[in-house]
Design an enzyme around this catalytic site. Structure first.
Site, short mmCIF file in Angstrom:
data_model
loop_
_atom_site.label_atom_id
_atom_site.label_comp_id
_atom_site.label_asym_id
_atom_site.label_seq_id
_atom_site.Cartn_x
_atom_site.Cartn_y
_atom_site.Cartn_z
N PRO A 90 1.15 -1.46 0.01
CA PRO A 90 0.20 0.00 0.10
C PRO A 90 0.69 1.52 -0.23
CG PRO A 90 0.28 -0.87 2.15
CD PRO A 90 0.99 -1.62 1.39
N GLY A 91 2.13 1.15 -0.22
CA GLY A 91 2.95 2.52 -0.45
C GLY A 91 4.22 3.05 0.40
N ASP A 148 2.80 -4.58 -14.31
CA ASP A 148 3.21 -5.95 -13.90
C ASP A 148 4.12 -5.35 -14.03
OD1 ASP A 148 3.53 -8.36 -13.70
OD2 ASP A 148 2.52 -9.16 -15.38
N ASP A 187 10.27 -5.29 -3.55
CA ASP A 187 9.90 -5.77 -2.11
C ASP A 187 8.77 -7.08 -2.68
OD1 ASP A 187 9.56 -5.95 0.72
OD2 ASP A 187 7.56 -5.17 0.24
N CYS A 231 9.38 -9.89 3.90
CA CYS A 231 8.21 -10.01 4.60
C CYS A 231 8.80 -12.09 5.30
CB CYS A 231 7.46 -9.55 4.56
SG CYS A 231 5.68 -10.19 3.54
#
Length: 458
Positions: A273-274, A321, A339, A392
């Site tokens: 989400p930024g 994409d 990420d 993560c």
């Protein structure tokens, strides 16, 4: 869901329906829970907290709850009707981990709810199983540790066996045990990053204090705060005013190891989400440009919401994409932040359903995807520019193995990140250019990061 349902359904029934959607239909826990609580706007703060605890706790302890149920039921969990097994699971969670309601009331409410939902014929079965479990006060899975350590970890920490076996090949038994235990920390709170363009950490602490929001300073950097008591994020005025954004300290480290300089052009290829994009935009102090990209219009809308709320004008979001090469970006970026989609097993403390939905096959497919994206987006980095790779998760094959594969096949080399990181982060690999954060050792999510420099062509 309608306003009428708010009046006619009790909190346990709301929790039941949320869990059925997650466990039987594959919805995502964090989004569904937030969406449902917004729908039931008439709920009191106490009711909202009860539903949240019941849903999150049942998900966190799912395999432990199934162990108890299977120990006292003639019908195993896998053979039960979805509503019955879900109702038993949340009821056993109350019996074993919540003290607010007497055991007898938990059993009676479960029987009533089963009858209300068309399973009156199973009232005796439900009552018998729950009352037998309620009478059993012994933590009977502890004896497993002496004869089957993996089986013990699976039940005690409600984590699939294949994951535990994988981690035990990469970490010591005590490290894995600590990593599993960390997902149940009750005082986790929510970590946020201060928007330095509008206030200092000290100023934000004072503003939050006036809103009666308890906050503590972060562990690893001065711009991190941990919020400890609030109802919903949207209800905090300082959040709506763009004074901070939600971001774990592990994620904030990406901005620091990027070593952002004034005027840099940065591409974040899987940005929603930024959080990282917004952080480097803040570090640029109004200079340069950040392109925040993601796959779908929905994800891009999440980034745009945060850009608008925080008020940065040196960042733009677009739909792209990451697997498809953008010819116009080749050789243009000072920094590329990658990420990438991963197994997410470093954040199971926040999103417990991840550990049940991930499989060995899915994880292997993710490794292929990560390498495909790295092959593409590495082309955007200028000569002597920087590529930041992060995930993560705590799996070596998604992390260090990918980095080693990458430097063997592309003109990049690892660069030390030691000078960019706080001294209180313990790691022997910072000088080597990468860092693996592990729950139970570090006070963050499980997270991996590596800094890679593109070599100059001869």
């Amino acid at each position: 869901m309608t306003d009428t349902k708010v009046v006619t359904r009790n909190t346990r029934e709301i929790a039941l329906d949320i869990l059925i959607e997650i466990l039987e239909k594959g919805d995502f826990s964090h989004t569904l829970l937030n969406r449902t609580l917004k729908t039931y706007s008439d709920l009191t703060k106490q009711d909202r907290s009860f539903i949240t605890r019941l849903v999150e706790g049942t998900l966190e302890r799912l395999l432990t709850l199934d162990f108890y149920i299977n120990s006292y039921s003639s019908v195993k969990v896998g053979k039960m009707k979805p509503l019955i097994r879900t109702l038993l699971r949340l009821s056993v969670y109350q019996l074993k981990y919540m003290d607010q309601v007497p055991d007898s009331a938990v059993c009676n409410e479960a029987v009533k709810l089963a009858g209300k939902r068309g399973f009156k014929s199973l009232s005796g079965f439900m009552n018998g199983v729950l009352r037998n479990i309620a009478r059993n006060t012994k933590e009977d899975y502890h004896s497993l540790e002496q004869k089957d350590r993996i089986g013990y970890l699976e039940v005690a920490y409600s984590t699939p066996r294949w994951m535990i076996e994988k981690w035990l090949k990469e970490y010591s038994y005590e490290t894995v045990k600590g990593m599993l235990a960390a997902q149940f920390e009750e005082s986790r709170g929510t970590t946020v990053r201060v928007n330095q363009s509008v206030n200092t950490p000290e100023e934000l602490l004072e503003i939050l204090k006036k809103e009666n929001i308890a906050a503590a300073k972060g562990i690893y950097n001065d711009t991190a705060l941990k919020l400890l008591n609030y109802e919903t994020m949207d209800a905090i005025k300082a959040f709506s005013d763009g004074r901070f954004t939600v971001q774990d300290e592990s994620s904030m480290l990406i901005g620091f190891i990027s070593d952002v300089k004034a005027g840099d052009y940065i591409i974040d290829v899987c940005a929603a989400p930024g959080g990282k994009s917004l952080h480097v935009a803040d570090l640029l102090k109004g200079s340069g440009k950040v392109d925040a990209r993601d796959l779908t219009e929905y994800k891009v809308s999440l980034i745009n919401e945060n850009i608008a709320r925080l008020g940065y004008d040196n960042i733009e979001a677009c739909c792209m994409d990451a697997k498809e090469l953008d010819e116009e970006s080749v050789g243009k970026a000072d920094i590329v932040i990658a990420d990438l989609p991963c197994s997410g097993l470093g954040v199971i403390g926040k999103k417990p359903d991840i550990k049940y939905n991930m499989t060995e096959e899915k994880q292997k497919e993710l490794i292929k995807l990560q390498r495909e994206i790295l092959t593409t987006v590495s082309q955007y980095v200028k000569e002597e520019g920087t590529l930041i790779y992060s995930t993560c998760t705590v799996n070596k094959d998604e992390n260090l193995d990918n980095v080693e594969w990458f430097v063997r096949n592309f003109p990049f080399q690892l660069e030390s990140i030691e000078k960019y990181l706080p001294e209180n982060i313990s790691s022997d690999t910072k000088q080597m250019g990468y860092l693996q954060l592990i729950p139970g050792i570090h006070n963050t999510d499980g997270f991996f990061m590596a800094r890679l420099k593109k070599l100059k062509c001869l």
